[in-house]
Scaffold this active site. Structure first.
Site, PDB file in Angstrom:
ATOM      1  N   HIS A  47       2.916   6.155  -0.037  1.00 45.43           N
ATOM      2  CA  HIS A  47       2.048   7.056  -0.808  1.00 45.43           C
ATOM      3  C   HIS A  47       1.508   6.335  -2.043  1.00 45.43           C
ATOM      4  O   HIS A  47       0.297   6.345  -2.300  1.00 45.43           O
ATOM      5  CB  HIS A  47       2.843   8.298  -1.219  1.00 45.43           C
ATOM      6  CG  HIS A  47       2.063   9.257  -2.064  1.00 45.43           C
ATOM      7  ND1 HIS A  47       1.492  10.396  -1.555  1.00 45.43           N
ATOM      8  CD2 HIS A  47       1.757   9.240  -3.395  1.00 45.43           C
ATOM      9  CE1 HIS A  47       0.864  11.046  -2.532  1.00 45.43           C
ATOM     10  NE2 HIS A  47       1.023  10.355  -3.661  1.00 45.43           N
ATOM     11  N   GLU A  48       2.403   5.712  -2.806  1.00 45.62           N
ATOM     12  CA  GLU A  48       1.971   5.013  -4.013  1.00 45.62           C
ATOM     13  C   GLU A  48       1.135   3.780  -3.670  1.00 45.62           C
ATOM     14  O   GLU A  48       0.233   3.412  -4.427  1.00 45.62           O
ATOM     15  CB  GLU A  48       3.182   4.619  -4.853  1.00 45.62           C
ATOM     16  CG  GLU A  48       4.011   5.806  -5.335  1.00 45.62           C
ATOM     17  CD  GLU A  48       3.192   6.841  -6.078  1.00 45.62           C
ATOM     18  OE1 GLU A  48       2.206   6.469  -6.754  1.00 45.62           O
ATOM     19  OE2 GLU A  48       3.527   8.045  -5.994  1.00 45.62           O
ATOM     20  N   HIS A  51      -2.390   4.638  -3.457  1.00 46.70           N
ATOM     21  CA  HIS A  51      -3.082   4.667  -4.748  1.00 46.70           C
ATOM     22  C   HIS A  51      -3.327   3.255  -5.270  1.00 46.70           C
ATOM     23  O   HIS A  51      -4.388   2.954  -5.826  1.00 46.70           O
ATOM     24  CB  HIS A  51      -2.241   5.421  -5.787  1.00 46.70           C
ATOM     25  CG  HIS A  51      -2.081   6.887  -5.513  1.00 46.70           C
ATOM     26  ND1 HIS A  51      -3.139   7.703  -5.204  1.00 46.70           N
ATOM     27  CD2 HIS A  51      -0.966   7.682  -5.525  1.00 46.70           C
ATOM     28  CE1 HIS A  51      -2.694   8.947  -5.025  1.00 46.70           C
ATOM     29  NE2 HIS A  51      -1.391   8.946  -5.218  1.00 46.70           N
TER      30      HIS A  51
END
Length: 472
Positions: A47-48, A51
């Site tokens: 998920h990170e 980003h």
């Protein structure tokens, strides 16, 4: 989590009557919990990463990429970014420069204006929170003219960066569902007879062995044997056991011609299903009640055939289709989250049975993972159950992070889109470009959202500890 419970219930066999829990089962339970925690940490890391990659691609300075919260266990700096792990692997973050525009104080400092107020004195609790957020944001800025900051990016780039995290969870869920459905397959009742009952045990009787007074089972009387492959029932060809069962259930007391293949030879037998009373259930498997509260029953035909169950691999598009269906199901739960959590709290206080399709905390997901891993079932069944749980967790992360409220990713997307609308409106009416949207003003709303999430999370954790949803 709704889908996770449903899939895990299919893949894990019941342990009713298994007796005392063994050391092996305890070890398997712990392994299941650990595997889920590791899988969740990987999901957060991806998920990170969703980003991080577009942020670096678009030139934003990223100070930290961290998995977990709390004290740092390990970190290493590569270039301008510090990568590391923290003690509590239940979240993560990246620290981007200039998530919000510079505060008026920073602009005044850069403009050599002195004697300004900090905004702390007499501003009240929420005003202090806003100022603290601005101060923390200013610390990521080198100067007001710094170009490598998030808030200066075009709207579409900001949206891509914030969408990257949830989309990574969605893609991981697609992969896991594809492995589950197209790689392992779905347990399907085939037309092959696994075993034949010796007798018909009367309903309401707790024993599982035949008594002398019990009538012989129709399938036994007809001469059906284990290994027979059912070809047709009452002149209708069948491809699944469900099709054969449907004909048998609606034919109590009527003789049916059943064609089977046995050792490569086709045989015909006469099967007369016996009439038995069974509860009526709805689409979710719950018993339908009469107006007086008693269970509604219906007369159906019973033959005494147990089908052979095999994993049948599904088409490659079955995984994405299941993921989309799960997104809809989880979105429905999230939309009703306050009500669902309230109902969970009521069941916790009153001791009532919880809704198995309701929300779960990470603790509840861990308990389910442990139960699946320690179930009295083949290893492949348990692997399938764990994969389904992890896939559904990633669907939940995707849906939850798309809620348009700060501090969630959806909130940052909403701020970026609002900024784009303001700029587009100014261009249409030939007005000067507006100032960037200062999301630090929404810190009080963010505070309320965080408190609400913490409160709901606490209720779910307590319910998962003292009134858990169990597969068995």
């Amino acid at each position: 989590m709704r889908a996770a419970v449903r899939v895990a219930q299919v893949t894990a066999n019941s342990k009713a009557g298994a007796g005392t829990v063994t050391v092996v089962e305890v070890i398997a339970f712990v392994i299941g919990v650990v595997l889920l925690v590791v899988g969740l940490a990987v999901s957060i890391a991806l998920h990170e990463l969703g980003h991080l990659l577009p942020a670096k691609k678009f030139g934003v300075r990223v100070g930290q990429y961290m998995i977990g919260f709390g004290p740092t266990l390990w970190s290493r700096r590569r270039g301008e970014t510090e990568y590391g792990f923290k003690a509590i692997p239940l979240g993560g973050y990246i620290s981007m420069a200039g998530m919000y525009p510079p505060s008026p104080a920073l602009r005044r400092r850069n403009g050599a204006v002195t004697g300004h107020r900090t905004g702390r004195a007499g501003g009240g609790f929420f005003a202090t929170m806003v100022q603290d957020a601005r101060t923390a944001n200013d610390e990521t800025l080198l100067s007001e003219d710094d170009d490598r900051v998030f808030y200066r990016l075009p709207v579409w780039k900001r949206v891509v960066i914030m969408l990257g995290g949830p989309v990574m969870n969605l893609l991981l869920a697609l992969v896991l569902f594809a492995i589950l459905l197209s790689g392992i397959g779905v347990q399907t009742a085939t037309t092959t007879v696994q075993s034949v009952s010796e007798c018909v045990i009367p309903s309401g009787v707790t024993r599982t062995t035949c008594a002398a007074s019990d009538p012989i089972a129709p399938a036994k009387a007809a001469g059906l044997q284990a290994g027979d492959v059912i070809v047709s029932v009452d002149g209708t060809g069948v491809n699944t056991f469900a099709e054969a069962s449907a004909i048998i259930r609606k034919s109590p007391g009527r003789t049916l011609i059943v064609v089977v293949e046995r050792d490569g030879v086709v045989h015909s037998v006469n099967l007369t299903p016996v009439a038995v009373m069974q509860p009526v259930t709805d689409s979710s498997g719950k018993a339908v009640l009469n107006p007086d509260g008693s269970a509604m029953t219906q007369e159906v035909g019973f033959a005494g055939i147990r089908q052979e169950v095999q994993y049948v691999r599904q088409p490659i598009w079955a995984g994405p289709q299941a993921a989309v269906e799960n997104v809809g199901a989880v979105a429905g739960v999230v939309f009703q989250l306050p009500v669902k959590v309230w109902q969970t709290g009521v069941s916790l206080v009153t001791g009532q049975e919880r809704d198995p399709n309701g929300p779960l905390s990470v603790v509840g997901a861990g308990v389910l993972a442990g139960e699946v891993a320690s179930a009295d079932a083949p290893v492949l069944n348990r692997v399938a159950g764990l994969l389904s749980l992890l896939a559904s967790l990633n669907i939940a992360l995707f849906v939850f992070n798309m809620i348009p409220l700060l501090p969630l990713d959806g909130g940052h997307i909403a701020v970026a889109l609002w900024d784009g609308i303001k700029r587009g409106w100014a261009r249409i009416f030939h007005r000067p470009p507006p100032k960037p949207v200062d999301a630090t003003k929404l810190v009080p709303v963010t505070f309320v959202v965080v408190i609400a999430l913490v409160a709901m999370g606490a209720v779910l954790i307590l319910a998962d500890i003292f009134n858990p949803v169990s597969l068995f």
